[in-house]
Design a protein around this motif. Structure first.
Motif, PDB file in Angstrom:
ATOM      1  N   GLY A  18      -8.932   2.378  -8.663  1.00 55.96           N
ATOM      2  CA  GLY A  18      -8.723   3.375  -7.427  1.00 55.96           C
ATOM      3  C   GLY A  18      -8.343   4.493  -7.805  1.00 55.96           C
ATOM      4  O   GLY A  18      -7.135   4.527  -8.424  1.00 55.96           O
ATOM      5  N   PRO A  19      -8.834   5.921  -7.166  1.00 59.45           N
ATOM      6  CA  PRO A  19      -8.493   6.702  -8.207  1.00 59.45           C
ATOM      7  C   PRO A  19      -6.541   7.282  -6.455  1.00 59.45           C
ATOM      8  O   PRO A  19      -6.218   8.365  -7.381  1.00 59.45           O
ATOM      9  CB  PRO A  19      -9.108   7.944  -8.373  1.00 59.45           C
ATOM     10  N   ASP A  20      -6.764   6.906  -6.208  1.00 58.24           N
ATOM     11  CA  ASP A  20      -6.206   7.388  -4.651  1.00 58.24           C
ATOM     12  C   ASP A  20      -4.444   7.195  -5.202  1.00 58.24           C
ATOM     13  O   ASP A  20      -3.472   7.902  -4.185  1.00 58.24           O
ATOM     14  CB  ASP A  20      -6.698   6.868  -3.552  1.00 58.24           C
ATOM     15  N   ARG A  21      -3.764   6.388  -6.222  1.00 59.21           N
ATOM     16  CA  ARG A  21      -1.811   5.683  -6.458  1.00 59.21           C
ATOM     17  C   ARG A  21      -2.260   6.265  -7.616  1.00 59.21           C
ATOM     18  O   ARG A  21      -0.875   5.771  -7.734  1.00 59.21           O
ATOM     19  CB  ARG A  21      -1.964   4.624  -5.755  1.00 59.21           C
ATOM     20  N   LEU A  22      -3.001   7.531  -8.098  1.00 62.76           N
ATOM     21  CA  LEU A  22      -2.202   7.512  -9.867  1.00 62.76           C
ATOM     22  C   LEU A  22      -2.128   8.638  -9.764  1.00 62.76           C
ATOM     23  O   LEU A  22      -3.216   9.505  -8.894  1.00 62.76           O
ATOM     24  CB  LEU A  22      -3.646   6.910 -10.236  1.00 62.76           C
ATOM     25  N   MET A  23      -1.148   8.846  -9.740  1.00 59.94           N
ATOM     26  CA  MET A  23      -0.923  10.628 -10.431  1.00 59.94           C
ATOM     27  C   MET A  23      -0.180  10.503 -12.056  1.00 59.94           C
ATOM     28  O   MET A  23       0.233  10.705 -12.932  1.00 59.94           O
ATOM     29  CB  MET A  23      -0.601  11.144  -9.570  1.00 59.94           C
ATOM     30  N   ALA A  76     -10.516  13.218 -11.749  1.00 63.95           N
ATOM     31  CA  ALA A  76      -9.302  14.703 -12.091  1.00 63.95           C
ATOM     32  C   ALA A  76      -9.026  15.170 -10.885  1.00 63.95           C
ATOM     33  O   ALA A  76      -7.204  15.086 -10.848  1.00 63.95           O
ATOM     34  CB  ALA A  76     -10.290  15.541 -12.664  1.00 63.95           C
ATOM     35  N   ASP A  77      -9.325  15.582  -9.789  1.00 57.86           N
ATOM     36  CA  ASP A  77      -8.369  16.202  -8.689  1.00 57.86           C
ATOM     37  C   ASP A  77      -7.903  15.401  -8.346  1.00 57.86           C
ATOM     38  O   ASP A  77      -7.028  15.585  -8.102  1.00 57.86           O
ATOM     39  CB  ASP A  77      -9.945  16.381  -7.709  1.00 57.86           C
ATOM     40  N   ALA A  78      -7.788  14.079  -7.794  1.00 59.33           N
ATOM     41  CA  ALA A  78      -6.926  13.350  -7.108  1.00 59.33           C
ATOM     42  C   ALA A  78      -5.709  12.565  -8.171  1.00 59.33           C
ATOM     43  O   ALA A  78      -4.841  12.308  -7.871  1.00 59.33           O
ATOM     44  CB  ALA A  78      -7.318  11.546  -6.632  1.00 59.33           C
ATOM     45  N   VAL A  79      -6.270  12.657  -9.343  1.00 56.50           N
ATOM     46  CA  VAL A  79      -5.410  12.291 -10.469  1.00 56.50           C
ATOM     47  C   VAL A  79      -3.998  13.747 -10.529  1.00 56.50           C
ATOM     48  O   VAL A  79      -2.825  13.402 -10.975  1.00 56.50           O
ATOM     49  CB  VAL A  79      -5.136  11.893 -12.033  1.00 56.50           C
ATOM     50  N   TRP A 129      -3.711  16.296  -9.184  1.00 57.70           N
ATOM     51  CA  TRP A 129      -2.767  17.603  -8.620  1.00 57.70           C
ATOM     52  C   TRP A 129      -2.969  16.753  -6.673  1.00 57.70           C
ATOM     53  O   TRP A 129      -1.981  16.309  -6.216  1.00 57.70           O
ATOM     54  CB  TRP A 129      -3.028  18.657  -8.010  1.00 57.70           C
ATOM     55  N   GLY A 130      -4.405  16.481  -6.468  1.00 59.44           N
ATOM     56  CA  GLY A 130      -4.621  15.771  -4.818  1.00 59.44           C
ATOM     57  C   GLY A 130      -3.489  14.845  -4.467  1.00 59.44           C
ATOM     58  O   GLY A 130      -2.646  14.504  -3.417  1.00 59.44           O
ATOM     59  N   ASN A 131      -2.961  14.358  -5.592  1.00 57.95           N
ATOM     60  CA  ASN A 131      -2.187  12.240  -4.891  1.00 57.95           C
ATOM     61  C   ASN A 131      -0.543  13.196  -4.589  1.00 57.95           C
ATOM     62  O   ASN A 131      -0.577  13.030  -4.083  1.00 57.95           O
ATOM     63  CB  ASN A 131      -1.955  11.360  -5.592  1.00 57.95           C
ATOM     64  N   ALA A 132      -0.522  13.844  -5.489  1.00 57.72           N
ATOM     65  CA  ALA A 132       0.899  14.557  -5.768  1.00 57.72           C
ATOM     66  C   ALA A 132       1.114  15.626  -3.949  1.00 57.72           C
ATOM     67  O   ALA A 132       2.246  15.558  -3.842  1.00 57.72           O
ATOM     68  CB  ALA A 132       1.325  15.359  -7.152  1.00 57.72           C
ATOM     69  N   VAL A 133       0.368  16.145  -4.293  1.00 57.92           N
ATOM     70  CA  VAL A 133       0.603  16.817  -2.657  1.00 57.92           C
ATOM     71  C   VAL A 133       0.621  16.255  -2.027  1.00 57.92           C
ATOM     72  O   VAL A 133       1.486  16.368  -0.520  1.00 57.92           O
ATOM     73  CB  VAL A 133      -1.238  17.989  -2.592  1.00 57.92           C
ATOM     74  N   GLY A 134      -0.705  15.202  -1.259  1.00 57.91           N
ATOM     75  CA  GLY A 134      -0.627  14.458  -0.380  1.00 57.91           C
ATOM     76  C   GLY A 134       0.992  13.024  -0.406  1.00 57.91           C
ATOM     77  O   GLY A 134       1.809  13.554   0.669  1.00 57.91           O
ATOM     78  N   LEU A 135       1.597  12.851  -1.239  1.00 54.31           N
ATOM     79  CA  LEU A 135       2.835  11.829  -1.604  1.00 54.31           C
ATOM     80  C   LEU A 135       3.922  13.237  -1.242  1.00 54.31           C
ATOM     81  O   LEU A 135       5.115  12.339  -0.233  1.00 54.31           O
ATOM     82  CB  LEU A 135       2.730  10.870  -2.957  1.00 54.31           C
ATOM     83  N   PHE A 136       4.378  14.564  -1.880  1.00 49.95           N
ATOM     84  CA  PHE A 136       5.169  14.989  -1.897  1.00 49.95           C
ATOM     85  C   PHE A 136       5.262  16.215  -0.609  1.00 49.95           C
ATOM     86  O   PHE A 136       6.261  17.295  -0.983  1.00 49.95           O
ATOM     87  CB  PHE A 136       5.976  15.636  -3.167  1.00 49.95           C
ATOM     88  N   GLY A 137       4.128  16.737  -0.081  1.00 43.31           N
ATOM     89  CA  GLY A 137       4.376  17.053   0.790  1.00 43.31           C
ATOM     90  C   GLY A 137       4.719  19.041   0.301  1.00 43.31           C
ATOM     91  O   GLY A 137       4.573  19.683   0.545  1.00 43.31           O
ATOM     92  N   LEU A 138       3.737  18.714  -0.767  1.00 43.85           N
ATOM     93  CA  LEU A 138       3.885  20.039  -1.688  1.00 43.85           C
ATOM     94  C   LEU A 138       2.691  21.136  -1.501  1.00 43.85           C
ATOM     95  O   LEU A 138       1.759  20.524  -1.050  1.00 43.85           O
ATOM     96  CB  LEU A 138       3.330  19.512  -3.395  1.00 43.85           C
ATOM     97  N   ASP A 156       0.726  -1.148  -0.137  1.00 49.12           N
ATOM     98  CA  ASP A 156      -0.265   0.118   0.555  1.00 49.12           C
ATOM     99  C   ASP A 156       0.662   1.276  -0.431  1.00 49.12           C
ATOM    100  O   ASP A 156       0.195   2.451  -0.004  1.00 49.12           O
ATOM    101  CB  ASP A 156      -1.031  -0.297   1.161  1.00 49.12           C
ATOM    102  N   ARG A 157       2.517   0.857  -0.343  1.00 51.77           N
ATOM    103  CA  ARG A 157       3.016   2.437  -0.312  1.00 51.77           C
ATOM    104  C   ARG A 157       3.650   2.587  -1.250  1.00 51.77           C
ATOM    105  O   ARG A 157       5.383   2.878  -1.582  1.00 51.77           O
ATOM    106  CB  ARG A 157       4.074   2.220   0.693  1.00 51.77           C
ATOM    107  N   ILE A 158       3.550   2.369  -2.317  1.00 56.55           N
ATOM    108  CA  ILE A 158       3.671   2.444  -4.309  1.00 56.55           C
ATOM    109  C   ILE A 158       2.356   3.151  -4.960  1.00 56.55           C
ATOM    110  O   ILE A 158       1.013   2.718  -4.955  1.00 56.55           O
ATOM    111  CB  ILE A 158       3.774   1.121  -5.023  1.00 56.55           C
ATOM    112  N   TRP A 159       3.446   4.153  -5.674  1.00 62.32           N
ATOM    113  CA  TRP A 159       1.461   4.652  -6.491  1.00 62.32           C
ATOM    114  C   TRP A 159       2.615   4.748  -7.648  1.00 62.32           C
ATOM    115  O   TRP A 159       3.053   4.119  -8.219  1.00 62.32           O
ATOM    116  CB  TRP A 159       2.097   6.060  -6.084  1.00 62.32           C
ATOM    117  N   PHE A 160       1.590   4.822  -9.037  1.00 64.91           N
ATOM    118  CA  PHE A 160       1.967   4.600 -10.299  1.00 64.91           C
ATOM    119  C   PHE A 160       1.565   6.692 -10.717  1.00 64.91           C
ATOM    120  O   PHE A 160       0.834   6.984 -10.932  1.00 64.91           O
ATOM    121  CB  PHE A 160       0.882   4.081 -10.454  1.00 64.91           C
TER     122      PHE A 160
END
Length: 240
Positions: A194-199, A226-229, A231-240, A170-174
């Motif tokens: 689902g959309p939570d691990r794609l960016m 669209a929001d998740a892929v 920008w949202g997932n990137a904000v969460g993963l990279f702390g942007l 559960d700690r790999i994104w795509f």
């Protein structure tokens, strides 16, 4: 909002005039990309410390750019020095490892050691995956406590393996950029994990961002997807 999590700066060894940082800025303007995470081509294909230093001098040219520290698994002491110097700088938000240019298979102990190092410094790590190596990266993520890895190209032609990779950790994104994308793959992946691990990523400046944007458009994303892929997932993963 649109965040590109997979891009580069500097000249390629191909016959392309894309070396200046102004090329990155022009692409951001043209395609409406708000933030772009870049790694140095020199660092990836030739000399990681030299390329990281060169990119550090360029990041101030455009405040929409963020740096990815390139780590060569064969040169981990030098990588530690780079991470010590750069990881605390807010302009540097992640790490990048290219398995092929570093001649280090993802399943090799040296790759796990490299990801243990970037995890020690708290950085998410974008790793080049191709074919079934996307499964190898998921296995590394499962073995390294606290690791957060992003599968660059999500395996390229190995993209049908993404659901299995997602199930292994559960700690790999795509991230799906690819020079020869097959129709329907992003929608197929979203319907299974689902959309939570794609960016979103482009592989600029090697590939024109229109390729990645077209693939995203073809996926017919819902507003939440669209929001998740985008920008949202990137904000969460990279702390942007």
């Amino acid at each position: 909002m649109l965040i590109d999590v997979h891009a580069h700066w500097g000249p390629w060894f191909f016959s392309m005039e894309v070396g200046p940082i102004e090329v990155n800025s022009e692409l951001l303007d043209r395609f409406g990309i708000d933030l772009q995470l870049v790694s140095s081509i020199e660092a990836i294909v030739y000399d990681a410390p030299a390329g990281n230093r060169a990119l550090d001098e360029q990041l101030g040219v455009d405040d929409r750019l963020r740096g990815m520290v390139v780590v060569d698994p064969r040169r981990l002491e030098e990588a530690r020095a780079d991470l010590t110097r750069l990881a605390g700088d807010v302009r540097w938000v992640g790490a990048k490892i290219h398995s092929e240019y570093s001649r280090t298979p993802i399943a090799a102990p040296a790759m796990q050691a490299a990801i243990e190092l970037t995890t020690e410094f708290g950085l998410p790590t974008l790793v080049h995956t191709w074919g079934d190596t996307v499964l190898d990266l998921a296995d590394v993520a499962a073995r390294v406590p606290g690791a957060r890895v992003l599968a660059g190209h999500m395996g390229a032609a190995g993209w049908p393996l993404v659901p299995e990779a997602a199930g292994r950790s559960d700690r790999i994104w795509f991230e799906p950029c690819w020079s020869a994308p097959e129709a329907g793959r992003i929608r197929w992946i979203l319907d299974r994990i689902g959309p939570d691990r794609l960016m979103f990523g482009t592989d600029a400046t090697l590939i024109d961002p229109s390729v990645a944007l077209g693939a995203l458009e073809a996926a017919d994303l819902t507003p939440a997807e669209a929001d998740a892929v985008r920008w949202g997932n990137a904000v969460g993963l990279f702390g942007l």
